[in-house]
Design a protein around this motif. Structure first.
Motif, PDB file in Angstrom:
ATOM      1  N   THR A   4       1.167  -1.045   0.106  1.00 55.24           N
ATOM      2  CA  THR A   4      -0.252  -0.256  -0.293  1.00 55.24           C
ATOM      3  C   THR A   4       1.080   1.247  -0.015  1.00 55.24           C
ATOM      4  N   PRO A   5       0.319   2.021  -0.190  1.00 49.95           N
ATOM      5  CA  PRO A   5       1.655   3.543  -0.305  1.00 49.95           C
ATOM      6  C   PRO A   5       1.179   4.122   1.403  1.00 49.95           C
ATOM      7  N   TRP A   6       0.541   3.155   1.976  1.00 49.06           N
ATOM      8  CA  TRP A   6       0.897   3.857   3.471  1.00 49.06           C
ATOM      9  C   TRP A   6       2.192   3.250   3.669  1.00 49.06           C
ATOM     10  N   ALA A   7       3.326   3.941   3.828  1.00 50.56           N
ATOM     11  CA  ALA A   7       4.638   2.748   3.835  1.00 50.56           C
ATOM     12  C   ALA A   7       5.511   2.899   5.091  1.00 50.56           C
ATOM     13  N   GLY A   8       4.916   4.361   6.047  1.00 52.04           N
ATOM     14  CA  GLY A   8       5.325   4.378   7.435  1.00 52.04           C
ATOM     15  C   GLY A   8       6.612   5.959   6.821  1.00 52.04           C
ATOM     16  N   LYS A   9       6.930   6.265   7.945  1.00 58.17           N
ATOM     17  CA  LYS A   9       8.132   7.402   7.838  1.00 58.17           C
ATOM     18  C   LYS A   9       9.789   6.911   6.421  1.00 58.17           C
ATOM     19  N   GLU A  10       9.633   5.333   6.661  1.00 57.81           N
ATOM     20  CA  GLU A  10      10.782   5.585   5.891  1.00 57.81           C
ATOM     21  C   GLU A  10      10.234   5.366   3.956  1.00 57.81           C
ATOM     22  N   GLY A  11       9.089   5.020   3.997  1.00 57.10           N
ATOM     23  CA  GLY A  11       8.414   5.513   2.829  1.00 57.10           C
ATOM     24  C   GLY A  11       8.898   3.731   2.228  1.00 57.10           C
ATOM     25  N   TRP A  12       8.775   3.187   2.848  1.00 52.12           N
ATOM     26  CA  TRP A  12       9.578   1.740   2.185  1.00 52.12           C
ATOM     27  C   TRP A  12       8.423   0.364   1.163  1.00 52.12           C
ATOM     28  N   GLN A  13       7.980   0.599   0.294  1.00 54.91           N
ATOM     29  CA  GLN A  13       6.862   0.298  -0.159  1.00 54.91           C
ATOM     30  C   GLN A  13       7.492  -0.730  -2.076  1.00 54.91           C
ATOM     31  N   THR A  14       7.279  -1.148  -2.320  1.00 52.90           N
ATOM     32  CA  THR A  14       6.894  -2.095  -3.608  1.00 52.90           C
ATOM     33  C   THR A  14       5.496  -1.755  -4.168  1.00 52.90           C
ATOM     34  N   ALA A  15       5.180  -0.756  -5.086  1.00 51.47           N
ATOM     35  CA  ALA A  15       4.087  -1.031  -5.802  1.00 51.47           C
ATOM     36  C   ALA A  15       3.696  -2.358  -6.619  1.00 51.47           C
ATOM     37  N   GLN A  16       2.245  -2.479  -6.116  1.00 55.53           N
ATOM     38  CA  GLN A  16       1.652  -3.527  -6.299  1.00 55.53           C
ATOM     39  C   GLN A  16       2.355  -5.074  -6.136  1.00 55.53           C
ATOM     40  N   ALA A  17       2.854  -4.475  -5.245  1.00 57.00           N
ATOM     41  CA  ALA A  17       4.071  -5.947  -5.065  1.00 57.00           C
ATOM     42  C   ALA A  17       3.348  -7.075  -3.746  1.00 57.00           C
ATOM     43  N   HIS A  18       2.547  -7.771  -4.499  1.00 54.13           N
ATOM     44  CA  HIS A  18       1.953  -9.102  -2.930  1.00 54.13           C
ATOM     45  C   HIS A  18       2.505 -10.075  -2.863  1.00 54.13           C
ATOM     46  N   ALA A  19       2.465 -11.583  -2.394  1.00 53.97           N
ATOM     47  CA  ALA A  19       2.924 -12.249  -2.040  1.00 53.97           C
ATOM     48  C   ALA A  19       2.287 -13.182  -1.095  1.00 53.97           C
ATOM     49  N   PRO A  20       1.875 -14.692  -1.853  1.00 52.75           N
ATOM     50  CA  PRO A  20       1.139 -15.580  -0.318  1.00 52.75           C
ATOM     51  C   PRO A  20       2.121 -15.081   1.187  1.00 52.75           C
ATOM     52  N   LEU A  21       1.356 -15.109   2.599  1.00 50.62           N
ATOM     53  CA  LEU A  21       1.844 -14.872   3.552  1.00 50.62           C
ATOM     54  C   LEU A  21       2.429 -16.391   4.018  1.00 50.62           C
ATOM     55  N   GLY A  22       3.726 -16.281   4.431  1.00 49.13           N
ATOM     56  CA  GLY A  22       4.438 -17.534   5.059  1.00 49.13           C
ATOM     57  C   GLY A  22       4.452 -17.557   6.385  1.00 49.13           C
TER      58      GLY A  22
END
Length: 266
Positions: free
Chosen positions: A171-189
């Motif tokens: 999501t765009p709400w990525a904390g103060k560091e701004g860490w995110q990869t837009a549209q990335a997703h994966a099964p939760l392990g």
């Protein structure tokens, strides 16, 4: 004139009617309509079954003021455009349980095709632990989201007794560091609860032990029906996704501990 745009997030199409431009800028990597369009027209000029919104969020001044009241305890003067970004996230989070999704508080990575969420109360060290993974594993891992991923609960079929998967979405709400990869997703392990310590030990815990740790990290809607649905989603989460408790310092050994426990390697 209504300012609006449409975005795709966590497999959903969401239309945002907004007041300020900051929310459009925040969500620019998720937008699916034409850049700068004041009326929210789609880039291809047509609304299709794939782009019809799953929900529409219309921001009001009252929503912004409610966010100001919530943030007042943190001191400082928050501008309206920033508060609007919080109001949009809250409005989306309120709608998500009905769509089998929820906002979760945690830094989320992918490693070897699986997503792993590191969660903890703010200031405990989840972002520090993600930095360690990035330092020692580099391009072998990817950050999905640094703070507020959306978890999607996928049914394996109408007659199935178990869930096929929980998927972690950027999501765009990525904390103060701004860490995110837009549209990335994966099964939760797995979900890793990070605690400060010196032993660098990570162990799997049972659902009953995990629940008090995880409940504060899931968004609980104000609407009673949505809140009940969220509790159902939490039950599905702890029944189907392994949860680990990590006692760690700031060292490579901390990465070894969590990686070994969750991924079966070190």
């Amino acid at each position: 004139m209504v300012n609006s745009f449409t975005m795709r997030i966590a497999g959903l199409v969401i239309r945002i009617n907004h007041i300020h431009d900051s929310i459009r800028e925040l969500c620019r990597d998720y937008a699916i309509d034409s850049a700068g369009s004041a009326d929210g027209a789609y880039a291809d000029g047509a609304v299709t079954s794939q782009t019809m919104p799953d929900c529409t969020i219309s921001v009001t001044r009252q929503m912004i003021e409610r966010e100001r009241e919530r943030e007042r305890a943190d001191a400082g003067i928050w501008p309206d455009d920033y508060l609007e970004t919080l109001a949009v996230l809250r409005a989306i989070a309120e709608r998500l349980p009905a769509l089998n999704r929820t906002v979760f508080h945690g830094a989320t990575i992918t490693y070897k095709g699986r997503a792993y969420v590191f969660t903890a109360p703010s200031g405990t060290g989840k972002s520090t632990h993600i930095r360690l993974w990035r330092r020692y594993l580099g391009s072998k891992m990817q950050v999905i989201n640094g703070d507020k991923p959306i978890l999607e609960f996928v049914d394996s079929g109408a007659d199935a007794d178990v869930d096929a998967a929980v998927i972690a979405h950027a999501t765009p709400w990525a904390g103060k560091e701004g860490w995110q990869t837009a549209q990335a997703h994966a099964p939760l392990g797995g979900i890793c609860i990070v605690t400060r310590g010196t032993r660098n030990i990570c162990r799997r815990i049972d659902p009953q032990t995990a629940l008090p740790w995880l409940m504060p990290q899931i968004y609980m809607p104000n609407d009673s029906a949505a809140a009940i649905h969220t509790l159902d989603l939490m039950d599905r989460l702890i029944r189907n996704v392994p949860v680990y408790l990590l006692d760690c310092d700031i060292s490579e050994a901390a990465v070894h501990a969590s990686r070994s426990a969750m991924c079966g390697e070190g």
